[in-house]
Design a protein around this motif. Structure first.
Motif, PDB file in Angstrom:
ATOM      1  N   LEU A 176       0.820  -1.204   0.000  1.00  0.00           N
ATOM      2  CA  LEU A 176       0.000   0.000   0.000  1.00  0.00           C
ATOM      3  C   LEU A 176       0.855   1.255   0.000  1.00  0.00           C
ATOM      4  O   LEU A 176       1.956   1.272   0.563  1.00  0.00           O
ATOM      5  CB  LEU A 176      -0.941   0.001   1.207  1.00  0.00           C
ATOM      6  N   SER A 177       0.313   2.304  -0.623  1.00  0.00           N
ATOM      7  CA  SER A 177       1.018   3.565  -0.819  1.00  0.00           C
ATOM      8  C   SER A 177       0.510   4.629   0.149  1.00  0.00           C
ATOM      9  O   SER A 177      -0.687   4.902   0.206  1.00  0.00           O
ATOM     10  CB  SER A 177       0.779   4.023  -2.267  1.00  0.00           C
ATOM     11  N   ASP A 178       1.437   5.244   0.898  1.00  0.00           N
ATOM     12  CA  ASP A 178       1.098   6.313   1.842  1.00  0.00           C
ATOM     13  C   ASP A 178       2.061   7.487   1.655  1.00  0.00           C
ATOM     14  O   ASP A 178       2.847   7.820   2.549  1.00  0.00           O
ATOM     15  CB  ASP A 178       1.164   5.774   3.277  1.00  0.00           C
ATOM     16  N   PRO A 179       2.024   8.140   0.470  1.00  0.00           N
ATOM     17  CA  PRO A 179       2.997   9.210   0.205  1.00  0.00           C
ATOM     18  C   PRO A 179       2.860  10.418   1.126  1.00  0.00           C
ATOM     19  O   PRO A 179       3.843  11.118   1.366  1.00  0.00           O
ATOM     20  CB  PRO A 179       2.740   9.582  -1.257  1.00  0.00           C
ATOM     21  N   GLU A 180       1.661  10.655   1.663  1.00  0.00           N
ATOM     22  CA  GLU A 180       1.496  11.782   2.596  1.00  0.00           C
ATOM     23  C   GLU A 180       1.930  11.409   4.009  1.00  0.00           C
ATOM     24  O   GLU A 180       1.978  12.259   4.897  1.00  0.00           O
ATOM     25  CB  GLU A 180       0.035  12.269   2.615  1.00  0.00           C
ATOM     26  N   LYS A 181       2.192  10.119   4.221  1.00  0.00           N
ATOM     27  CA  LYS A 181       2.677   9.588   5.502  1.00  0.00           C
ATOM     28  C   LYS A 181       1.682   9.750   6.645  1.00  0.00           C
ATOM     29  O   LYS A 181       2.056   9.708   7.816  1.00  0.00           O
ATOM     30  CB  LYS A 181       4.037  10.187   5.870  1.00  0.00           C
ATOM     31  N   THR A 182       0.408   9.898   6.336  1.00  0.00           N
ATOM     32  CA  THR A 182      -0.593  10.058   7.396  1.00  0.00           C
ATOM     33  C   THR A 182      -0.790   8.753   8.175  1.00  0.00           C
ATOM     34  O   THR A 182      -0.883   8.778   9.404  1.00  0.00           O
ATOM     35  CB  THR A 182      -1.944  10.542   6.828  1.00  0.00           C
ATOM     36  N   THR A 183      -0.853   7.621   7.469  1.00  0.00           N
ATOM     37  CA  THR A 183      -0.991   6.329   8.151  1.00  0.00           C
ATOM     38  C   THR A 183       0.298   5.984   8.881  1.00  0.00           C
ATOM     39  O   THR A 183       0.259   5.542  10.035  1.00  0.00           O
ATOM     40  CB  THR A 183      -1.387   5.232   7.142  1.00  0.00           C
ATOM     41  N   LEU A 184       1.431   6.197   8.217  1.00  0.00           N
ATOM     42  CA  LEU A 184       2.721   5.955   8.882  1.00  0.00           C
ATOM     43  C   LEU A 184       2.799   6.720  10.204  1.00  0.00           C
ATOM     44  O   LEU A 184       3.188   6.160  11.236  1.00  0.00           O
ATOM     45  CB  LEU A 184       3.879   6.392   7.961  1.00  0.00           C
ATOM     46  N   THR A 185       2.403   7.980  10.189  1.00  0.00           N
ATOM     47  CA  THR A 185       2.458   8.817  11.382  1.00  0.00           C
ATOM     48  C   THR A 185       1.470   8.331  12.439  1.00  0.00           C
ATOM     49  O   THR A 185       1.813   8.239  13.625  1.00  0.00           O
ATOM     50  CB  THR A 185       2.190  10.291  11.010  1.00  0.00           C
ATOM     51  N   ALA A 186       0.248   7.991  12.024  1.00  0.00           N
ATOM     52  CA  ALA A 186      -0.784   7.534  12.967  1.00  0.00           C
ATOM     53  C   ALA A 186      -0.361   6.263  13.698  1.00  0.00           C
ATOM     54  O   ALA A 186      -0.736   6.050  14.853  1.00  0.00           O
ATOM     55  CB  ALA A 186      -2.102   7.304  12.236  1.00  0.00           C
ATOM     56  N   TRP A 187       0.449   5.439  13.038  1.00  0.00           N
ATOM     57  CA  TRP A 187       0.898   4.185  13.630  1.00  0.00           C
ATOM     58  C   TRP A 187       2.250   4.342  14.342  1.00  0.00           C
ATOM     59  O   TRP A 187       2.802   3.364  14.847  1.00  0.00           O
ATOM     60  CB  TRP A 187       1.001   3.110  12.554  1.00  0.00           C
ATOM     61  N   GLY A 188       2.789   5.553  14.362  1.00  0.00           N
ATOM     62  CA  GLY A 188       4.083   5.771  15.013  1.00  0.00           C
ATOM     63  C   GLY A 188       5.259   5.265  14.201  1.00  0.00           C
ATOM     64  O   GLY A 188       6.350   5.070  14.716  1.00  0.00           O
ATOM     65  N   ALA A 189       5.036   5.055  12.898  1.00  0.00           N
ATOM     66  CA  ALA A 189       6.074   4.493  12.033  1.00  0.00           C
ATOM     67  C   ALA A 189       6.758   5.562  11.175  1.00  0.00           C
ATOM     68  O   ALA A 189       7.488   5.239  10.247  1.00  0.00           O
ATOM     69  CB  ALA A 189       5.476   3.402  11.141  1.00  0.00           C
ATOM     70  N   PHE A 190       6.528   6.826  11.506  1.00  0.00           N
ATOM     71  CA  PHE A 190       7.241   7.907  10.837  1.00  0.00           C
ATOM     72  C   PHE A 190       7.605   8.920  11.907  1.00  0.00           C
ATOM     73  O   PHE A 190       6.776   9.309  12.721  1.00  0.00           O
ATOM     74  CB  PHE A 190       6.408   8.590   9.756  1.00  0.00           C
ATOM     75  N   GLY A 191       8.858   9.324  11.889  1.00  0.00           N
ATOM     76  CA  GLY A 191       9.287  10.323  12.863  1.00  0.00           C
ATOM     77  C   GLY A 191      10.783  10.293  13.052  1.00  0.00           C
ATOM     78  O   GLY A 191      11.528   9.898  12.155  1.00  0.00           O
TER      79      GLY A 191
END
Length: 157
Positions: free
Chosen positions: A95-110
């Motif tokens: 799955l594609s999350d270029p805005e990183k909203t899902t990544l951020t919501a799951w704590g997987a971006f930062g």
């Protein structure tokens, strides 16, 4: 830079609807009633991410046999995911999350450490979501190599 929000076992998994490699929407709610491994990786077709994806591919029959589906999420666009899927014969949704909203919501971006420096980026993370949409396992900063074998040991698969 601030601390990342981290999910823990028992938390409700943040809902998402993201395009797959073919541009079709896939939602976490599509997996209600089944357990699903949701893993986040930095970039398709890089050495570590390829190793991890191929490990999931090579263990998919055993994971599926244990009642587990697998979904990979990265910031890559669907076209790159399609190339990755075809090149490495990946048989689970990417799955594609270029805005990183899902990544951020799951704590997987930062914030993360990379080559001794603190940077913002994708934190390689893996979650097991139960049949009711609750986090059963939350693993951050996992290693690309050997991770699937460790996950199988942890889950007794």
């Amino acid at each position: 830079m601030t601390d990342n929000h981290r999910l823990s076992p028992g938390d409700t998994a943040p809902e998402f609807t993201l395009p797959d490699a073919d541009g079709n929407d896939v939602s976490l709610s599509d997996y209600r009633g089944r357990k699903v491994i949701v893993y986040f990786y930095p970039a398709a077709m890089t050495p570590g991410c390829t190793k991890q994806a191929c490990d999931f591919r090579d263990n998919l029959a055993e994971l599926n046999g244990a009642g587990l589906d697998v979904v990979g999420i990265s910031p890559d666009k669907p076209a790159k995911l399609a190339t990755f899927r075809e090149r490495d014969e990946l048989t689970f949704p990417l799955l594609s999350d270029p805005e990183k909203t899902t990544l951020t919501a799951w704590g997987a971006f930062g914030e993360k450490k990379m080559y001794g420096k603190t940077v913002q980026g994708v934190i390689r993370s893996t979650f097991l979501v139960d049949e009711n949409g609750k986090i059963e396992v939350a693993q951050y900063n996992v290693r690309a190599t050997g991770h699937v074998a460790k996950l199988r040991r942890d889950l007794s698969i």
